[in-house]
Design a protein around this motif. Structure first.
Motif, PDB file in Angstrom:
ATOM      1  N   SER B 179      74.237   2.623 107.414  1.00  0.00           N
ATOM      2  CA  SER B 179      74.734   1.249 107.384  1.00  0.00           C
ATOM      3  C   SER B 179      75.597   1.050 106.144  1.00  0.00           C
ATOM      4  CB  SER B 179      73.565   0.262 107.378  1.00  0.00           C
ATOM      5  OG  SER B 179      72.794   0.430 106.207  1.00  0.00           O
ATOM      6  N   THR B 180      76.590   0.203 106.302  1.00  0.00           N
ATOM      7  CA  THR B 180      77.483  -0.077 105.176  1.00  0.00           C
ATOM      8  C   THR B 180      77.484  -1.572 104.904  1.00  0.00           C
ATOM      9  OG1 THR B 180      79.325  -0.248 106.683  1.00  0.00           O
ATOM     10  CG2 THR B 180      78.986   1.894 105.643  1.00  0.00           C
ATOM     11  N   GLY B 181      76.281  -2.115 104.697  1.00  0.00           N
ATOM     12  CA  GLY B 181      76.164  -3.553 104.480  1.00  0.00           C
ATOM     13  C   GLY B 181      75.760  -4.221 105.766  1.00  0.00           C
ATOM     14  N   GLY B 182      74.558  -4.783 105.793  1.00  0.00           N
ATOM     15  CA  GLY B 182      74.063  -5.384 107.028  1.00  0.00           C
ATOM     16  C   GLY B 182      73.701  -4.308 108.041  1.00  0.00           C
ATOM     17  N   LEU B 183      73.385  -4.775 109.230  1.00  0.00           N
ATOM     18  CA  LEU B 183      72.960  -3.829 110.264  1.00  0.00           C
ATOM     19  C   LEU B 183      73.988  -3.721 111.388  1.00  0.00           C
ATOM     20  CD1 LEU B 183      69.171  -4.781 110.543  1.00  0.00           C
ATOM     21  CD2 LEU B 183      70.124  -2.659 109.616  1.00  0.00           C
ATOM     22  N   SER B 184      75.196  -4.196 111.142  1.00  0.00           N
ATOM     23  CA  SER B 184      76.200  -4.140 112.198  1.00  0.00           C
ATOM     24  C   SER B 184      77.401  -3.295 111.826  1.00  0.00           C
ATOM     25  CB  SER B 184      76.680  -5.556 112.547  1.00  0.00           C
ATOM     26  OG  SER B 184      75.636  -6.279 113.153  1.00  0.00           O
ATOM     27  N   SER B 185      77.403  -2.778 110.632  1.00  0.00           N
ATOM     28  CA  SER B 185      78.550  -1.984 110.193  1.00  0.00           C
ATOM     29  C   SER B 185      78.052  -0.594 109.795  1.00  0.00           C
ATOM     30  CB  SER B 185      79.213  -2.702 109.005  1.00  0.00           C
ATOM     31  OG  SER B 185      80.252  -1.917 108.514  1.00  0.00           O
TER      32      SER B 185
END
Lengths: 612, 404
Positions: B179-185
């Motif tokens: 993950s790259t910040g949050g769980l959507s990226s």
């Protein structure tokens, strides 16, 4: 590949009966026209006979030698069997039951390439069940009448060719090559398929009539059957196939016992199921003895046929007929019970071919009658077919009867061919699953949301275009992906008109409302390239009133199920008024029902575009 | 003339016999002979790692178990149960997924960490929604994996720095995402193909990626190896390369093929539970590392040939548990407490145990979550009684047939 509908679905059954009735009326008309034509020709023949000046030149030609008894047996018997098969195809369960209950179970144990081939035919039937079932009725009745009514000549032989052609279609697509590529192949259960014997009989009927005047044809038929019986004996005797015991190694029932037990479960008169059940019990107790008897019987019958000696063949034919009848009753269970039985199975056709072979070897056509022109030496009567129509009553009858039979075949075949030419399923399936679209006429509730790319979209902004509107859950695992695919198919069907149409879905899952879920759904469903596809979302404060205004209910299904919601599609006209509402529940969601719903949706959209 | 006729007859019989012989041959050929034992071993999966498990989080203990008609995939509904810290009562939080859970749930958490749960794909859903909570399910946030989570209990992991790792897809198409910040990226850390073609991957004979975890300083990926005796644990190195960890199995297992069943970040370091498949059966081995290129391998826990894994996961602070059962024998629960321990058998949990959950404050007590159709009953192993006592019963209103 079926439809997922129940066999007795009233919409489809009603349509089937209506189709049969309409086509039956056309068949009656064909028969009436044929009768009138024959009457007219007969009058012409009588008039010509009365007016003939030359007694030495007969106005009405004499007939040729009588038909060989063996050929007559094949022609009449298989004509009757084709008609029986046609009548069986008229059973109520056929349109929707044929594929899931007959074709698929037969193909299930065959190799993948057989299943693929069979599925291509099954798709056509599933997409057009009414036309296909009706076609099967009339094609088989037509071929049966053809064989029965046209006793000799090229028209009769053509009937044999028709029998071979349709028989091969049924053998491949209906019987999966008679199951010869599947495990468990056994003579006892009808290998290599009943219809292959129809084809054999048709091929024999199609032979030139001179082939029947010597014993050679009969001898060759018996030899072929002899080799077949010996091969089946070897197959039956082969160890490790489960036939040598009434019980399996794992403690279950043996192969034959299991098969017979299954047959006894079919809906049928109790006395018949009791016979079959008793035989299953007998085989369970004496499996080795039963198989030994079958192997010996098949091998000895085969040897008798292969010997080519009339006396041995005589005994062989009697034994074969007795064995076939016993198998037909005790193992095949007559073959046509249960609502989706399509024919009396293989034993009767097989016995008929054996008898015909024996007759062809031992009973040749009657010796030349002085009043009859021998068929070998006498060439076909001269003159054009028009002249022969008014000089030969026999030729006239055969000609007209063959044309009538061909007409009956076409009554079923043409609508099916036309339907099969379309890649789309018949809308009758959608009507059966979802009912017909409801007509509406009021202003569509307005909305202002954002699409999957976060761009604002409002209903007012879509004014001038026809809108197909539905409500989808981007993480739904079943209905929503199917509805999306139905939208895609409908868009493709609409073609160039699609530029005047917007396909719109509104988010229905309150947990996943951000556009990234909508984009993921679009990627999953291959919708990203569809220029008129918009998947809209917004805040819950925007969405909830919208769901209410479109009568869309959502609820958390308990225990790890998806969000339950209404499946509906609204078609909104270019003027912003509601035109149609469609129940979009995909039901069993087969390719046939999906395509059918897409047709219905495309029709509704096209109708709204045209302002109708 | 007679001789010629006879010869013609013989030829006709021969011509007729050929297709019949072919028919018989086809009929016989339709019976495939039994596969050779070697072929079956090569194609069979090594050890099936069950998704049912329990994990500790900051707010309490989470468990996922399958319920419903377990022999029908579309009528199997995975549940998400939660027991707040310091209580004995479980509640069902499956509604929080708002997705059909027929494909299973994968949990990631650790003591002091929030819970992240991923919904595996099922039916026509091909990507995996994620949900996360750090307050015991009072509030949830969402995320999204662009592809489907792999069918492995170790397919999702959460690092102490908040980064989440996910293993998506299966076989050689698998990818490890971070993950790259949050769980959507997300970004791709590595792929099965890339690892398979690396030096370590070749040495392992990589079959598939099976687990992922955040190690002390870098990501770690578990795999299934086709080369006997090789353990497929890969750690990320500076510069983005991957190294096959130097983990040696006991000599008795050197001929077995090894699959990393799960990777868990425990108080004693990164723990790996390994399934070793041999001709004689399956064995479990645990291994711990503190990140200093040194692995401590546990003694072997052999499974009988008719036993299969039911659940596995973290036990006490550094420990691991495995629940396994056979179709006829008792369900068994084995626990290993940490790097210097040996496997020990706990009292047999009740039949139908789907997973067990240990009490983080009392390592000798545990709850067995026992599932029968739509009912989950909690059996507690108490220190005083020394046996399993039935307690809470939860009925779940499953909607059979609702998943297509």
């Amino acid at each position: 590949m079926g439809t997922g509908l129940k066999n007795n679905d009233p919409v489809v059954v009603g349509a089937f009966h209506t189709a049969l009735m309409h086509q039956g009326l056309i068949v009656l008309l064909i028969l009436a026209v044929a009768g009138i034509t024959l009457n007219v020709l007969h009058s012409l023949q009588l008039r010509r006979a009365a007016g003939s000046p030359d007694d030495n030149q007969p106005a009405i030609r004499a007939e040729r030698a009588p038909e060989a008894p063996s050929r007559r047996l094949l022609r009449v018997a298989f004509g009757l069997i084709w008609i029986l098969d046609g009548i069986l195809q008229g059973q109520t369960s056929m349109p929707l039951g044929m594929i899931p209950q007959v074709v698929h179970p037969t193909a299930a144990s065959s190799p993948a390439w057989v299943q693929d081939l069979v599925n291509s035919g099954a798709t056509s039937w599933s997409f057009h069940p009414v036309q296909a079932a009706a076609a099967a009725v009339w094609i088989q009745v037509g071929i049966g009448l053809w064989l029965l009514m046209v006793p000799r000549g090229r028209w009769s032989r053509l009937g044999g060719v028709a029998s071979v052609g349709w028989g091969l279609v049924v053998w491949v697509f209906g019987e999966s090559f008679g199951g010869i590529f599947a495990p468990g192949l056994t003579w006892l259960f009808g290998a290599p398929g009943a219809v292959l014997f129809y084809c054999a009989a048709g091929a024999l009927i199609a032979l030139p009539e001179r082939a029947w005047v010597t014993a050679r044809l009969g001898r060759n038929v018996l030899r072929a059957m002899g080799a077949f019986f010996v091969a089946m004996a070897v197959l039956q005797a082969w160890p490790g196939r489960g036939f040598w015991s009434g019980h399996s190694a794992s403690g279950g029932v043996g192969t034959l016992t299991g098969m017979v037990q299954q047959m006894s479960q079919v809906t049928q008169p109790r006395i018949l199921s009791s016979w079959v059940g008793s035989f299953a019990a007998f085989d369970a107790a004496h499996g080795w003895g039963v198989n030994l008897f079958v192997v010996l019987a098949l091998g000895l019958i085969g040897a008798a046929f292969l010997s080519g000696r009339p006396r041995a063949a005589h005994i062989g034919v009697i034994a074969a007929v007795v064995l076939c009848l016993a198998d037909w009753v005790l193992v095949e269970d007559f073959g046509f019970f249960g609502g989706v039985g399509t024919d009396p199975n293989s034993m009767i056709p097989m016995a008929l071919v054996c008898i015909a072979g024996y007759l062809a070897m031992t009973r040749l056509p009657a010796a030349a009658n002085p009043a009859v022109v021998p068929i070998v030496r006498q060439p076909t009567p001269v003159g054009s077919w028009r002249e022969r129509l008014i000089t030969s009553p026999g030729y006239a009858f055969r000609f007209i009867a063959a044309l009538a039979a061909m007409g009956i075949v076409l009554v079923g075949g043409v609508p099916m061919a036309v339907a099969a030419a379309s890649p789309n399923a018949d809308p009758i399936l959608s009507a059966a699953v979802n009912g017909v679209p409801g007509v509406l006429n009021y202003p569509a509730p307005p909305f202002r949301l954002v699409d999957q790319n976060d761009r604002p979209v409002s209903l007012a902004g879509l004014r001038g275009k026809t809108v197909a509107l539905t409500f989808l859950d981007p993480v739904c695992t079943f209905d929503c992906p199917i509805i999306a695919q139905e939208f895609r198919q409908a868009d493709k069907m609409i073609g160039a008109e699609a530029k005047r149409i917007e396909l719109v879905a509104i988010e229905i899952n309150p947990r996943y409302t951000t556009p990234n879920y909508l984009l993921a759904f679009d990627h999953q469903e291959g919708l990203t390239g569809l220029s008129n596809w918009r998947f809209l979302t917004g805040s819950l404060a925007q969405l909830r009133p919208l769901w209410d205004s479109y009568d869309i209910e959502d609820s958390y299904a308990p225990g790890g199920a998806m969000i339950a919601h209404s499946d509906a599609v609204y078609v909104i006209g270019p003027d912003g008024r509601m035109r149609y509402v469609l129940n979009a529940d995909p039901g069993a969601a087969t390719s046939a029902t999906e395509s059918s719903f897409a047709v219905t949706l495309a029709d509704a959209i096209t109708s709204a575009v045209g302002g109708r | 003339m007679t001789a010629a006729r006879s010869r013609r007859g013989t030829i006709s019989a021969f011509v007729a016999a050929v297709p019949c012989a072919l028919l018989a041959a086809v009929g016989l050929g339709a019976f495939p002979s039994a596969p050779a034992a070697g072929d079956a071993l090569l194609s069979a999966p090594l050890v099936a790692a069950p998704l049912a498990t329990s994990v500790q989080s900051a707010a309490g203990t989470w468990a996922t178990v399958p319920m419903g008609h377990l022999n029908q995939p579309l009528n199997t509904f995975w549940q998400l149960f939660f027991r707040p810290t310091g209580t004995t009562s479980w509640s069902n939080q499956a509604e929080a997924t708002a997705v059909a859970t027929n494909g299973g749930l994968v949990l990631a958490s650790a003591v002091g960490q929030p819970l992240v749960a991923g919904v595996r794909p099922s039916n026509f859903l091909h990507f995996s929604p994620l949900i996360a909570t750090d307050d015991g399910g009072d509030s949830w946030s969402n995320g999204l994996l662009p592809e489907g989570l792999a069918a492995s209990p170790g397919a999702l992991s959460r690092a102490s720095n908040g980064q989440t790792l996910a293993l998506v897809n299966g076989g050689l198409g698998a990818r490890v995402l971070a993950s790259t910040g949050g769980l959507s990226s997300w970004r791709t850390l590595t792929t099965a193909r890339r690892l398979a073609s690396s030096g370590g991957g070749i040495a392992c004979g990589l079959r598939a990626l099976t687990a992922t975890a955040a190690g002390a300083s870098s990501a770690v990926v578990g795999a299934s190896c086709s080369r006997p005796g090789v353990v497929g644990i890969f750690s990320e190195q500076a510069g983005g390369s991957w190294r096959l960890e130097p983990l040696a199995l006991p000599g008795s297992l050197r001929r077995g093929r090894v699959e990393v069943l799960t990777l868990e970040q425990t108080a004693g370091g990164l723990a790996a539970l390994l399934g070793v498949s041999e001709k004689t059966g399956t064995a479990l081995v645990a291994a711990w590392t503190t990140g200093a290129n040194r692995w401590i391998v546990s003694p072997v826990l052999p499974l009988a040939s008719n036993e299969h894994l039911v659940s596995l996961g973290p036990a006490s602070a550094s420990g691991l548990f495995a629940v396994y059962a056979s179709s006829s024998g008792p369900t068994r629960l084995a626990v290993i407490d940490g790097p210097s321990s040996t496997w020990h058998q706990m009292p047999s949990p009740p039949s139908g145990t789907a997973t067990v959950a240990f009490d983080p404050t009392s390592p000798s007590t545990a709850d067995a979550l026992v599932v029968h159709d739509a009912t989950m009953s909690v059996w507690t192993l108490g220190t005083a009684s020394g046996g399993w006592m039935k307690g809470q019963v939860v009925h779940v209103a499953l909607e059979f047939g609702s998943s297509g």
